[in-house]
Design an enzyme around this catalytic site. Structure first.
Site, PDB file in Angstrom:
ATOM      1  CG  HIS A   1      -1.769   1.194   1.360  1.00  0.00           C
ATOM      2  ND1 HIS A   1      -1.396   2.279   2.113  1.00  0.00           N
ATOM      3  CD2 HIS A   1      -2.955   1.515   0.794  1.00  0.00           C
ATOM      4  CE1 HIS A   1      -2.326   3.210   2.015  1.00  0.00           C
ATOM      5  NE2 HIS A   1      -3.286   2.774   1.232  1.00  0.00           N
TER       6      HIS A   1
ATOM      7  CB  CYS B   1       2.048  38.454 -13.066  1.00  0.00           C
ATOM      8  SG  CYS B   1       1.306  39.954 -12.424  1.00  0.00           S
TER       9      CYS B   1
HETATM   10  C1  PEP Z   1      -1.354  40.064  -7.753  1.00  0.00           C
HETATM   11  O1  PEP Z   1      -2.009  40.817  -7.037  1.00  0.00           O
HETATM   12  O2  PEP Z   1      -1.853  39.095  -8.355  1.00  0.00           O
HETATM   13  C2  PEP Z   1       0.077  40.271  -7.937  1.00  0.00           C
HETATM   14  C3  PEP Z   1       0.765  39.529  -8.795  1.00  0.00           C
HETATM   15  O3  PEP Z   1       0.688  41.207  -7.158  1.00  0.00           O
HETATM   16  P1  PEP Z   1       1.084  40.949  -5.622  1.00  0.00           P
HETATM   17  O4  PEP Z   1       0.882  39.482  -5.359  1.00  0.00           O
HETATM   18  O5  PEP Z   1       2.480  41.378  -5.487  1.00  0.00           O
HETATM   19  O6  PEP Z   1       0.094  41.818  -4.905  1.00  0.00           O
END
Ligand code: PEP
Ligand code: MG
Length: 764
Positions: free
Chosen positions: A346, A721
């Site tokens: 397992h 991002c």
């Molecule tokens: C976000 O807000 O998605 C970003 C990338 O900026 P931080 O995480 O630095 O606020």
């Protein structure tokens, strides 16, 4: 088994032994024998009677003797097992939709325990740990399937080659191996040949690695089941690329065969070769699931969970053997070590499925659950002591062993090339230092999508200049401090531009609330006062004046640059000067300057004016020029719905889905833990929106912003991002929303690249 699974006679507590095993041990002790197989027919009759008595005593029910009652009991237990916690977790881990039901198949049984001409086993058409194209598996003579996986008897290898490798790893001599642990290939050559041909046939038919179960009843081979085998991330990549090379599958299938999340296992470090030289091997087990793991020892699954939840630390879960109850703890552990069980136990199977490092069947370990310690040779290892496991060799080390980066050439490289061939989305990385940028570049990032400049502020002594800038009374004071920061920031950007060698680098202007940078302890505040040659009280007063009730919605983002334009000036100057310097040295540079937290196009217009004026000033001073773009993060809902206006100024958009999620849902990024578990349990939300993009809410804002933004500026480049940029289902959404790129942390770059290819292939 019926007494346990159907009638519920289980150990009274987690520290107790299985009650049936206790009765068997008692009888063996009474008879003075050490093996189950030494018990006579009369002994077994006595045992059955004591089993029945134990069931009656503990459950109050008679063991059913009517076969129909037994059958209904078994059917009910199967349905019942589908409803319990571990079944729910199992379905989650295997992506089985909650709404799927189950069925019970009742079929006649064959017996692998009809004597020495019978056997049972589990086999894989390729190596599930490494992916090597080698038929392998384990079997037991005169046994039933449960005996192979339960880890109570140590199974033998099916192939001669496997048997020899096993013996070498276990330091078993060839003579001992051949007499005590012979392979099926040697013991039953005709049956072996038939089994070998069948597994080959099955793999060719299903075009995937097969996990098969079989029983040999009195010399006749019966196939019990086959399915696509679970495998480690490394095996997943190797098998896909091998099958492609063998012409069994095509390129697209090979790409789709690898689950993006599984790549994670390949990217993380293995033990450092130098550190290994001095590492002390304390014992050896089977290399059940590869990788390196190090951590403090715990003995119970819930302790592994607790350690991770409370201290953020991953433990090494040490068990005599594991059972499905341990699933969650195994998931939370860094690695798993068991004293019993083979490669198909397992622990081994589940660990491979999870991509966890696992060493199984380390028989020298004496595990004492009650005293929470292990004795092995002359060593005693207590709960909380660190050990390290090498899941690729089966070695167990005392203490913490240093690790080194994984090898990303070969099959991994080929897979990444194919991912690129079939992707539409580009993948960038969030990186703030040359080291991270280099790592991302090695993983195939095609640029930096987010450099959070504030991260550079905390390194070394520079925080002092940052604090000086924040604590200054007026613009003149701030400019003095900013002048000290300028060369430092310029150096930072130069480093990034050099590493990225002409690939786009998006540098974001200062974002967090200033209060995050100021000294909070009295000691630091006194130091700062001395450094700046101002009264201590003044520092305290300034720090207090910066405190905000809701800093994430306060004086941050472009609001800083608009109230203190000199900060934007300094950062722009540092970026442009660095770009000119690097380009002068012969390295191409592609600069993008990004303004955070814009919600109103005028905020961006003010910032863009400062950026353009500063850049123009530098160009005049240097008598040189460079192209640059000015864009914005879209992370405030208002920015998304007014994207048509914002795109009049912005030359690119980057969705900051961390803040966008926070502000759209009204869920604090930092405090969601208080209610998220309840919301998930109640089904109010399906997943943590900070991990998996909320398509219906945040996703709609993204779609609207892309649509409106491109209405104003036709070819507006759009990326993401936020943390979602490295999560497979969110990457898929980004593909469908028409973004140009995703940007994620360096270690998620390969996952994002493969997810991007999956999205494009699924669309096609
Ligand atoms: C976000 O807000 O998605 C970003 C990338 O900026 P931080 O995480 O630095 O606020
Ligand atoms: Mg943000």
């Amino acid at each position: 088994m019926y007494g346990d699974v159907v009638m519920g006679l289980k150990p009274a507590s987690k520290e107790e032994e299985d009650p049936f095993e206790v009765l068997i041990d008692e009888l063996k002790h009474k008879r003075g024998v050490s093996n189950d197989t030494d018990l006579t027919t009369d002994d077994l009759k006595e045992l059955v009677a004591s089993f029945k008595a134990a069931i009656k005593a503990q459950t109050g029910e008679e063991f059913p003797v009517n076969p129909w009652d037994q059958l209904w009991g078994a059917v009910g237990a199967v349905f019942g097992s589908w409803m319990n916690d571990r079944a729910i977790l199992y379905r989650k881990l295997n992506n089985i939709p909650a709404e799927w039901g189950t069925a019970v198949t009742v079929q006649a049984m064959v017996f692998g325990n009809m004597g020495t001409n019978s056997a049972t086993g589990v086999a894989f058409s390729r190596d599930a740990a490494t992916g090597e194209n080698l038929f392998n598996g384990e079997y037991l003579i005169n046994a039933q399937g449960e005996d192979v996986v339960a880890g109570i008897r140590t199974p033998q290898q099916i192939t001669l080659e496997g048997s020899r490798r096993w013996a070498a790893a276990q330091n078993v001599s060839e003579a001992d191996r051949a007499s005590k642990f012979a392979s099926l290939e040697e013991v039953m050559p005709t049956v072996y040949k038939e089994l070998f041909d069948i597994q080959h046939h099955l793999e060719t038919y299903f075009k995937d690695m097969q996990d098969i179960e079989f029983t040999i009843q009195d010399g006749k081979l019966w196939m019990l089941q086959c399915r696509n085998g679970k495998r480690t991330g490394a095996a997943m990549v190797k098998i896909a690329m091998d099958m492609l090379a063998e012409g069994l599958i095509d390129e697209k299938t090979a790409v789709l065969r690898v689950e993006p999340e599984k790549l994670d296992e390949l990217l993380h470090p293995v033990f450092d070769k130098a550190a290994m030289k001095s590492a002390q091997v304390v014992t050896k087990g089977l290399p059940a699931s590869p990788g390196a793991a190090t951590g403090p020892v715990v003995f119970f699954a819930e302790d592994a969970e607790k350690l991770l939840n409370e201290k953020g630390q991953r433990a090494i879960l040490v068990r005599i053997e594991t059972s499905p109850e341990d699933l969650k703890g195994m998931l939370d552990a860094a690695g798993i070590l068991t004293a019993r069980g083979g490669m198909t136990s397992h622990a081994a199977v589940v660990a491979r499925g999870m991509g966890k490092c696992c060493v199984s069947g380390a028989g020298d370990l004496q595990i004492d659950y009650k005293a929470r310690k292990i004795t092995v040779g002359s060593h005693t290892i207590k709960e909380g002591d660190w050990i390290s496991l090498n899941g690729s060799t089966g070695e167990v080390y005392l203490g913490q062993v240093a690790t080194q980066a994984a090898d990303l050439s070969g099959d991994f490289g080929k897979l990444m090339d194919l991912a690129k061939k079939y992707s539409v989305l580009k993948v960038r990385a969030n990186a703030d230092s040359p080291k991270d940028a280099r790592q991302a570049f090695e993983f195939g990032a095609e640029g930096i999508g987010l450099c959070r400049t504030e991260h550079m502020f905390f390194e070394g002594d520079r925080i002092k200049s940052v604090r000086e800038m924040i604590l200054a009374d007026d613009e003149a004071g701030r400019r003095v401090a900013l002048a000290k920061l300028l060369p430092i920031q310029r150096g930072d950007f130069e480093g990034l531009f050099r590493v990225m060698n002409g690939h786009p680098v998006t540098v974001r202007l200062l974002d967090p609330p200033l209060h995050e940078f100021v000294p909070h302890s009295e000691k630091e505040q006194r130091e700062m006062a001395q450094e700046m040659n101002i009264p201590f009280e003044k520092v305290v007063a300034r720090v207090e004046s910066l405190a905000e009730f809701n800093p994430m919605l306060g004086h941050r983002g472009c609001r800083l640059g608009n109230t203190y334009p000199e900060i934007t000036e300094m950062q722009t100057r540092a970026i442009i000067e660095a770009a000119l310097d690097v380009r002068k040295s012969g390295v191409p540079v592609h600069v993008e300057i990004m303004v955070p937290l814009v919600g109103n196009h005028k905020e961006l217009r003010y910032q863009k004016a400062i950026i353009d004026e500063t850049a123009a000033m530098v160009f005049t001073e240097r008598n040189d020029k460079i192209d640059y773009l000015v864009g914005t993060m879209i992370e405030v809902p208002r920015a998304a719905v007014t994207a048509n206006q914002i795109a009049e100024v912005a030359e690119f958009f980057s969705f900051g889905t961390n803040d966008l999620t926070q502000m759209t849902l009204g869920f604090s990024r930092d405090d969601i833990g208080k209610f998220l578990p309840v919301y998930l349990e109640k089904g109010i939300i399906k997943a943590d929106p900070f991990q998996i993009l909320d398509r219906n809410g945040v996703g709609q804002l993204i779609r609207e912003a892309v649509f409106k933004g491109r209405g104003t500026r036709e070819n507006l480049k759009c990326g993401i991002c936020g943390e979602h940029g490295g999560e497979p289902s969110s990457v898929e959404f980004c593909h469908f929303a028409g973004l140009n790129y995703v940007s994620c942390s360096p270690f998620r770059v390969p996952i994002a690249r493969l997810s991007a290819a999956h999205a494009a292939l699924k669309e096609a």
